[in-house]
Design a protein around this motif. Structure first.
Motif, PDB file in Angstrom:
ATOM      1  N   THR A  72       0.836  -1.200   0.000  1.00 53.93           N
ATOM      2  CA  THR A  72       0.000   0.000   0.000  1.00 53.93           C
ATOM      3  C   THR A  72       0.871   1.249   0.000  1.00 53.93           C
ATOM      4  OG1 THR A  72      -0.158  -0.158   2.421  1.00 53.93           O
ATOM      5  CG2 THR A  72      -1.971  -1.075   1.132  1.00 53.93           C
ATOM      6  N   LYS A 112       5.454   6.307  -6.630  1.00 53.21           N
ATOM      7  CA  LYS A 112       4.199   5.643  -6.989  1.00 53.21           C
ATOM      8  C   LYS A 112       4.454   4.494  -7.952  1.00 53.21           C
ATOM      9  CE  LYS A 112      -0.275   5.338  -6.681  1.00 53.21           C
ATOM     10  NZ  LYS A 112      -0.929   5.018  -5.398  1.00 53.21           N
ATOM     11  N   LYS A 165       3.578   0.516  -7.307  1.00 51.21           N
ATOM     12  CA  LYS A 165       2.703  -0.273  -8.164  1.00 51.21           C
ATOM     13  C   LYS A 165       3.429  -1.442  -8.825  1.00 51.21           C
ATOM     14  CE  LYS A 165      -1.136   1.992  -7.610  1.00 51.21           C
ATOM     15  NZ  LYS A 165      -2.241   1.363  -6.850  1.00 51.21           N
ATOM     16  N   ASP A 170      -2.953   5.882  -1.327  1.00 53.46           N
ATOM     17  CA  ASP A 170      -4.206   5.126  -1.290  1.00 53.46           C
ATOM     18  C   ASP A 170      -4.909   5.346   0.049  1.00 53.46           C
ATOM     19  OD1 ASP A 170      -3.520   3.779  -3.787  1.00 53.46           O
ATOM     20  OD2 ASP A 170      -2.081   2.636  -2.592  1.00 53.46           O
ATOM     21  N   ASP A 171      -4.106   5.300   1.112  1.00 52.90           N
ATOM     22  CA  ASP A 171      -4.630   5.412   2.467  1.00 52.90           C
ATOM     23  C   ASP A 171      -3.967   6.575   3.190  1.00 52.90           C
ATOM     24  OD1 ASP A 171      -6.190   3.066   2.134  1.00 52.90           O
ATOM     25  OD2 ASP A 171      -4.458   1.826   2.623  1.00 52.90           O
ATOM     26  N   SER A 184      -9.145   5.234   3.844  1.00 51.48           N
ATOM     27  CA  SER A 184      -8.846   5.680   2.487  1.00 51.48           C
ATOM     28  C   SER A 184      -8.696   7.192   2.438  1.00 51.48           C
ATOM     29  CB  SER A 184      -9.940   5.226   1.523  1.00 51.48           C
ATOM     30  OG  SER A 184     -11.095   6.034   1.664  1.00 51.48           O
TER      31      SER A 184
END
Length: 285
Positions: free
Chosen positions: A34, A189, A193, A214-215, A229
């Motif tokens: 995450t 990022k 990913k 994301d969070d 979130s």
């Protein structure tokens, strides 16, 4: 690599300066892979939270668990060394950590310290300098001859060379121009990913949190007051006001548009791209 904090309370002391309870009864669980933004006002405990995850600050009570390694007030140095290989820490202004004569020596220092051969460390330096978007010809230069943005990338390459599964960063874009900031955050990022690298980013910039994370974890006076979130956080204006957090520009425009027009957009807009798409959907562009 699961991260879990269980009722962690911590004091911070440097010489005669002591700050009691910089963390207060913090319980938190961060899932692997995450991208989490840690936000809150100055002195809320954000940096202290990262230091616990890296073993630089030991809990006074409670414990943190990084994978199958538990950190508490009595954790051994051997275990802490293992934690620091898992959790790569990037401090604010990481270029201040540079020290070697060449870029390659700086990047290779960590792997050599963890037992890599010189040949393996050399190959890793080439791989990591490319990963942060720099040419390998820079490896034989002095790190102090580089631009500010290049120095920061070299410092991060040195952390990545240790093979962390978690990257913990404390305001890594401080002092960078807008272009350098976007490039660095886009790289983070991308690694999150493509490599499933867990990223935990302390930031004061809500635009950064909105666009890349994301969070979000919101800290207030040493406590975690929100973990969820990013979109849900910025949907709740009452909580944002209570914790004195800014609203991203796109979300601010959305709220004003909805108040004036009486038209509710189909979703919470966190970026200009999302805002434009929502306005098109309701026929206002």
């Amino acid at each position: 690599m699961q991260i879990k904090l269980n009722h962690v309370t911590a004091d911070y002391q440097l010489g005669s300066v002591r700050s009691p309870r910089v963390l207060q009864d913090v319980s938190l669980q961060i899932a692997p892979g995450t991208f989490t933004a840690v936000v809150g006002s100055t002195g809320a405990g954000k940096s202290s939270l990262l230091k616990v995850l890296n073993g630089l600050l030991l809990p006074k009570s409670g414990w943190a668990e990084i994978g199958d390694i538990k950190i508490n007030s009595k954790t051994s140095r051997k275990s802490l060394k293992a934690v620091r290989k898992i959790v790569g820490m990037v401090f604010q202004f990481p270029e201040s950590q540079l020290f070697a004569e060449t870029v390659e020596q700086d990047i290779s220092f960590g792997p050599l310290n963890f037992g890599a051969s010189r040949e393996a460390a050399h190959d890793l330096a080439i791989k990591m300098i490319r990963r942060v978007g720099l040419d390998e010809s820079i490896l034989q230069q002095s790190p102090f001859s580089l631009s500010g943005g290049q120095k920061r990338r070299v410092a991060i390459a040195g952390v990545l060379a240790q093979g962390p599964e978690v990257l913990a960063l404390d305001e890594p874009t401080a002092g960078l121009d807008p272009s350098g900031k976007r490039e660095l955050l886009s790289l983070l990022k991308q690694w999150n990913k493509s490599k499933r690298l867990t990223v935990i980013l302390v930031t004061h910039d809500m635009e950064t949190a909105a666009r890349y994370a994301d969070d979000a974890v919101v800290m207030d006076r040493g406590k975690v007051v929100y973990h969820g979130s990013v979109r849900s956080l910025f949907a709740d204006s009452e909580k944002l006001n209570r914790w004195q957090l800014d609203v991203p520009e796109a979300r601010r425009f959305q709220l004003k548009f909805e108040a004036v027009s009486g038209i509710r957009l189909p979703n919470v807009c966190l970026t200009e791209e999302e805002l434009a798409a929502a306005l098109i959907e309701v026929g206002r562009v």
